[in-house]
Design an enzyme around this catalytic site. Structure first.
Site, mmCIF file in Angstrom:
data_model
loop_
_atom_site.group_PDB
_atom_site.id
_atom_site.type_symbol
_atom_site.label_atom_id
_atom_site.label_comp_id
_atom_site.label_asym_id
_atom_site.label_seq_id
_atom_site.Cartn_x
_atom_site.Cartn_y
_atom_site.Cartn_z
ATOM 1 C CG HIS A 84 70.722 23.655 29.653
ATOM 2 N ND1 HIS A 84 72.067 23.506 29.240
ATOM 3 C CD2 HIS A 84 70.097 22.603 29.085
ATOM 4 C CE1 HIS A 84 72.412 22.458 28.777
ATOM 5 N NE2 HIS A 84 70.866 21.850 28.292
ATOM 6 C CD GLU A 128 67.660 16.781 25.229
ATOM 7 O OE1 GLU A 128 66.746 16.664 24.700
ATOM 8 O OE2 GLU A 128 68.673 17.694 24.896
#
Length: 470
Positions: A275, A351
């Protein structure tokens, strides 16, 4: 996520063997299970045992299998061989025998779900005399033991914490340098495997009282008099797939090598994108499950990455994304340029959960959690307080990759995720060693490309390409 200060630890794929057993004194009667996880050198990595109350041999055997698979998953196993003296379980899990007893269906389903989280699972029948360790654990459980009996070479006898009852075991990975020196935590009284066994016990007992069909077995319990619980002498195995290194870093089995690209079918091409930048990225803070948006710079990076992906893969089949906002914003930028393509969220691509450290800098964690940080740096099995270990991330990321390989075979997809999951995918694709997770740097909006073929071939084409950000 800040750069790791100790680039000497990592999570390696592992190959293990599970020996599992279960029995019932009375069938149905007081029952228990046992499971042992070993490295390819025979070293005992984990032991599990548990008492199941009144149920059947088959329920106990399936529960031993479930708990063994669960222990292997917690160790981060990639390739598993299951050895049992239950012909019934081996043949049913290999798909050669039907599961006719309704009480075993949910247990077989749970075992199957666990098995699909590994790269490969092979089931082998072994004679009862070669399954003595698991049999001994099952008998100890039926006798009321809550910890494994001391056995030469087992964690209990070697001084490390063995897996039993509801105690979590921790070894000394820092001392040995092995990623699995910490023993795996044990299934407690409320573990899913035990809960499933209890849930079907009543149905299994009532059916057993009417008599099991011959194909479901009529074996005597572990430790009870009577005929052996399995028959036949052939090794009932399922096909094994790609070999990986084992826990003790023994040499891997030889694999074919060639400069020529794999030729079996068309590859799945995964364009892996981290990202774009967030405020936490710029401040070098741990950003695990905090759902923070992209910064202005991050949105610009996401747009540039989207242009690059459109140019490389105009026929993109899907954009698969972590469910966190910073990834979804990046994924939306990609979809905005490639056209009518679906954004699919996958929780396994999220994550690493840094728990209480989320939002802190490394210096702040060092000051507030010195002992916890040292333990975390010493072993990939250790999680931050309230968080997730690197080994747990590895397990779920491998599960996600296998789903993508099955669902999008031969197509091109963008995968928008975070530092730890993308590093894990690249590490596995490159068959890299322990230090890879800490030596690779991934920029925000950096692009990596991995091809994988149906025959198991893998080619890493690009790692952390940032040309589009210049």
């Amino acid at each position: 996520m800040p750069a790791h200060p100790r680039p000497d630890r990592g999570v390696r794929p592992v190959k293990v063997t599970i020996e599992a057993d279960g029995g019932s004194r009375g069938n149905p009667g007081p029952a228990g299970y046992g499971a042992v996880v070993r490295s390819t050198t025979g070293k005992v990595l984990a032991e599990r045992l548990g008492r199941l109350g009144v149920t059947t041999n088959n329920v106990a055997e399936y529960t031993g299998l479930i708990e063994g698979l669960r222990a292997a998953a917690e160790l981060g196993a990639d390739e598993v061989e299951v050895r049992m003296d239950s012909k019934l379980v081996v043949e049913q899990m290999s798909g050669r025998w039907q599961i006719k007893h309704p009480g075993l269906v949910p247990l077989a389903a749970e075992a199957g779900d666990l098995a699909r989280s590994f790269r490969s699972v092979r089931y082998s029948w072994i004679p009862r005399e070669r399954n003595k360790h698991a049999d001994r654990l099952a008998n100890a459980a039926m006798d009321g033991a809550s910890t494994p009996p001391a056995t030469p070479g087992s964690p209990a006898s070697s001084g490390s914490a063995a897996s039993s009852g509801s105690a979590a075991a921790a070894g000394s990975a820092a001392a040995s340098g092995s990623a699995v020196a910490d023993a795996a935590p044990v299934a407690g009284p409320d573990s899913p495997g035990r809960a499933a066994a209890r849930a079907v016990a009543a149905a299994a007992n009532s059916s057993s009282s009417r008599g099991l069909s011959s194909s479901e077995g009529s074996s005597s319990g572990a430790g009870s008099a009577g005929p052996a619980r399995s028959s036949g002498s052939t090794d009932a195995t399922a096909q094994t797939l790609v070999n990986t290194s084992d826990v003790d870093a023994a040499p891997a089995e030889p694999v074919a090598r060639s400069w020529a690209p794999p030729s079996t079918g068309s590859p799945l091409r995964m364009l892996l994108v981290r990202h774009g930048e967030t405020p936490y990225t710029a401040e070098k803070r741990y950003s695990g499950r905090s759902d923070i948006p992209l910064s202005d710079r991050g949105r610009d990076q996401a747009g540039r990455a989207a242009v690059r992906i459109r140019d490389l893969a105009p026929d993109l089949a899907a954009v698969v994304s972590s469910p966190l906002r910073r990834c979804l914003e990046t994924a939306a930028a990609v979809r905005g340029l490639v056209g009518d393509v679906e954004i699919v969220t996958d929780q396994d691509l999220v994550e690493c959960d840094f728990g209480e450290w989320d939002g802190l800098t490394f210096a702040e964690v060092r000051a507030a959690y010195p002992a916890e940080l040292d333990r975390w740096l010493a072993s990939p099995l250790v999680a931050p307080p309230g968080g997730e270990s690197l080994q747990q991330v590895t397990i779920r990321v491998r599960r996600a990759v296998r789903r993508l390989q099955q669902q999008y075979a031969g197509q091109r997809i963008a995968v928008v995720s975070h530092v730890t999951p993308i590093k894990s995918m690249l590490r596995d694709a490159l068959a890299a060693g322990d230090a890879f997770m800490y030596r690779l740097y991934l920029d925000p909006a950096g692009l990596s490309i991995v091809d994988s073929w149906p025959d198991g071939g893998v080619a890493v084409r690009t790692v952390n390409d940032t040309a589009h950000l210049s």
